[in-house]
Design a protein around this motif. Structure first.
Motif, PDB file in Angstrom:
ATOM      1  N   GLN A  44     -25.248 -33.056  21.830  1.00 30.80           N
ATOM      2  CA  GLN A  44     -25.370 -34.012  20.738  1.00 30.80           C
ATOM      3  C   GLN A  44     -25.987 -33.384  19.507  1.00 30.80           C
ATOM      4  O   GLN A  44     -25.628 -33.708  18.375  1.00 30.80           O
ATOM      5  N   LEU A  45     -26.942 -32.479  19.717  1.00 29.45           N
ATOM      6  CA  LEU A  45     -27.629 -31.908  18.570  1.00 29.45           C
ATOM      7  C   LEU A  45     -26.791 -30.844  17.899  1.00 29.45           C
ATOM      8  O   LEU A  45     -26.880 -30.654  16.689  1.00 29.45           O
ATOM      9  N   TYR A 200     -36.097 -39.180  19.771  1.00 29.50           N
ATOM     10  CA  TYR A 200     -34.747 -38.930  19.306  1.00 29.50           C
ATOM     11  C   TYR A 200     -34.685 -38.925  17.786  1.00 29.50           C
ATOM     12  O   TYR A 200     -34.053 -38.050  17.181  1.00 29.50           O
ATOM     13  N   LEU A 204     -33.543 -35.960  15.406  1.00 35.13           N
ATOM     14  CA  LEU A 204     -32.306 -36.211  14.675  1.00 35.13           C
ATOM     15  C   LEU A 204     -32.480 -35.954  13.196  1.00 35.13           C
ATOM     16  O   LEU A 204     -31.660 -35.297  12.551  1.00 35.13           O
ATOM     17  N   SER A 207     -32.675 -32.331  12.433  1.00 37.04           N
ATOM     18  CA  SER A 207     -31.391 -31.648  12.457  1.00 37.04           C
ATOM     19  C   SER A 207     -30.580 -32.033  11.225  1.00 37.04           C
ATOM     20  O   SER A 207     -29.788 -31.231  10.711  1.00 37.04           O
ATOM     21  N   LEU A 208     -30.802 -33.227  10.732  1.00 36.44           N
ATOM     22  CA  LEU A 208     -30.113 -33.658   9.515  1.00 36.44           C
ATOM     23  C   LEU A 208     -30.568 -32.823   8.332  1.00 36.44           C
ATOM     24  O   LEU A 208     -29.748 -32.351   7.528  1.00 36.44           O
TER      25      LEU A 208
END
Lengths: 214, 137
Positions: A44-45, A200, A204, A207-208
């Motif tokens: 997912q990442l 999460y 998240l 990573s954005l």
């Protein structure tokens, strides 16, 4: 106990819960579940990131797993949650955010600066928007750290208060106490969800920020 | 005629007995080294023998006599390497018994979490004991 703070135990303990899988075709159930979870998280990442972003795989995945474990362990009675301390969350958020920023500025300076201005803004609005975007950029580490701290602390505080209330009410008005216990049950379910969601969200967003800059 | 062996006592039989009785069929239950029925005495090392002499410091804790306990404790390895080795052995024992099995259940990790709760309680007891008689928490 002996002057050593409990945070040391609560930071070292999660390492015991993740044994490294042995050299077998079929591992124990615990190892299988953990490997599946790790695979899911990594996939997912890493999907939105480009080739350079894959260097961050270990960092982001281990961060996610650590936050997940620490948050969930904090829901057990008498345990200590290190992520309720603002110092620890800022220590996690600030260097990582700074790393994404500096990577972007170093490798693609004009592109990362161009992120400060969204496409298609009307010309008179440009100066104001650049100021706003810069502020939002600089406040990101603060937001990351405080979000995690506040969510977890608030959840723990609510649980403590409502459980104290229901225990104190039990000899006086048992019916109200039962209602309060129902609220406590719902709250605990919420807390479990929040614990997982916050980990999460943290990773998240990181990573954005990374995607924009790498 | 001695009764036939049940299960897999075959490896320990003397050649004379193997020649007298046909080798047992494939065992229908897990084979054990000990025979299922009393057999005539054959020279095998069963648990009726005297314990093998072992130096004191290598004996297991359950074999040490009560009077030897202080000596045994004094002779154990208390260097950091020794303590690390003991912790490693304890961890491996628990891990291989409860977790590293094909069909491990919830109990293996629950025991670890329960121990964690207990240790956290003990660690913060000096802080918690003030809450006992407090009116407003």
């Amino acid at each position: 106990l002996l002057g050593i703070p409990l945070i040391l135990l609560s930071l070292l303990f999660p390492a015991l819960l993740f044994p490294s899988p042995g050299n077998r075709w079929v591992n124990s159930r615990l190892s299988t579940i953990q490997l599946w979870l790790l695979h899911l998280i990594t996939k997912q990442l890493m999907i939105p990131l480009n080739k350079n972003g894959h260097k961050w795989a270990l960092m982001l995945t281990s961060l996610m797993v650590m936050l997940l474990t620490i948050n969930l362990l904090g829901l057990l009675p008498y345990t200590f949650t290190p992520t309720t301390q603002l110092s620890m969350n800022m220590a996690l958020a600030f260097p990582l955010w700074l790393a994404t920023l500096l990577t972007g500025l170093r490798n693609k300076p004009s592109a990362s600066l161009a992120h400060l201005l969204p496409e298609g803004t009307p010309t008179p609005l440009i100066p104001a928007l650049i100021l706003i975007e810069t502020t939002s950029l600089l406040i990101r580490p603060l937001a990351l750290g405080v979000r995690l701290t506040a969510n977890l602390t608030a959840g723990h505080l609510l649980i403590q208060l409502i459980s104290t209330a229901s225990v104190a009410l039990a000899p006086i008005l048992p019916a109200v106490s039962i209602l309060t216990m129902a609220i406590l049950l719902l709250l605990t379910i919420l807390e479990v969800a929040v614990a997982m969601i916050q980990a999460y969200v943290f990773v998240l967003l990181l990573s954005l920020y990374l995607q924009e800059n790498i | 005629m001695t009764p036939p062996e049940g299960g897999g006592g075959g490896g320990r039989d003397t050649p004379k007995m193997a020649a007298q009785h046909p080798p047992p069929p494939l065992p229908s239950r897990p084979s054990s080294r000990e025979p299922q029925r009393p057999v005539p005495a054959s020279p095998r090392r069963s648990d009726k023998m005297a314990p093998v002499p072992v130096p004191l410091k290598d004996m297991k804790l359950l074999d040490v006599k009560l009077g030897q306990l202080p000596t045994w404790l004094a002779m154990r390895d208390f260097t950091p390497g020794g303590i690390g080795g003991a912790l490693r052995r304890g961890y491996e024992r628990y891990y291989n018994k409860y977790i590293n099995v094909k069909k491990g259940g919830l109990g293996g990790i629950s025991m670890v979490l329960a121990g964690y709760i207990v240790i956290s309680y003990m660690w913060s007891y000096s802080h918690l004991k003030h809450d006992r008689r407090r009116k407003y928490h």
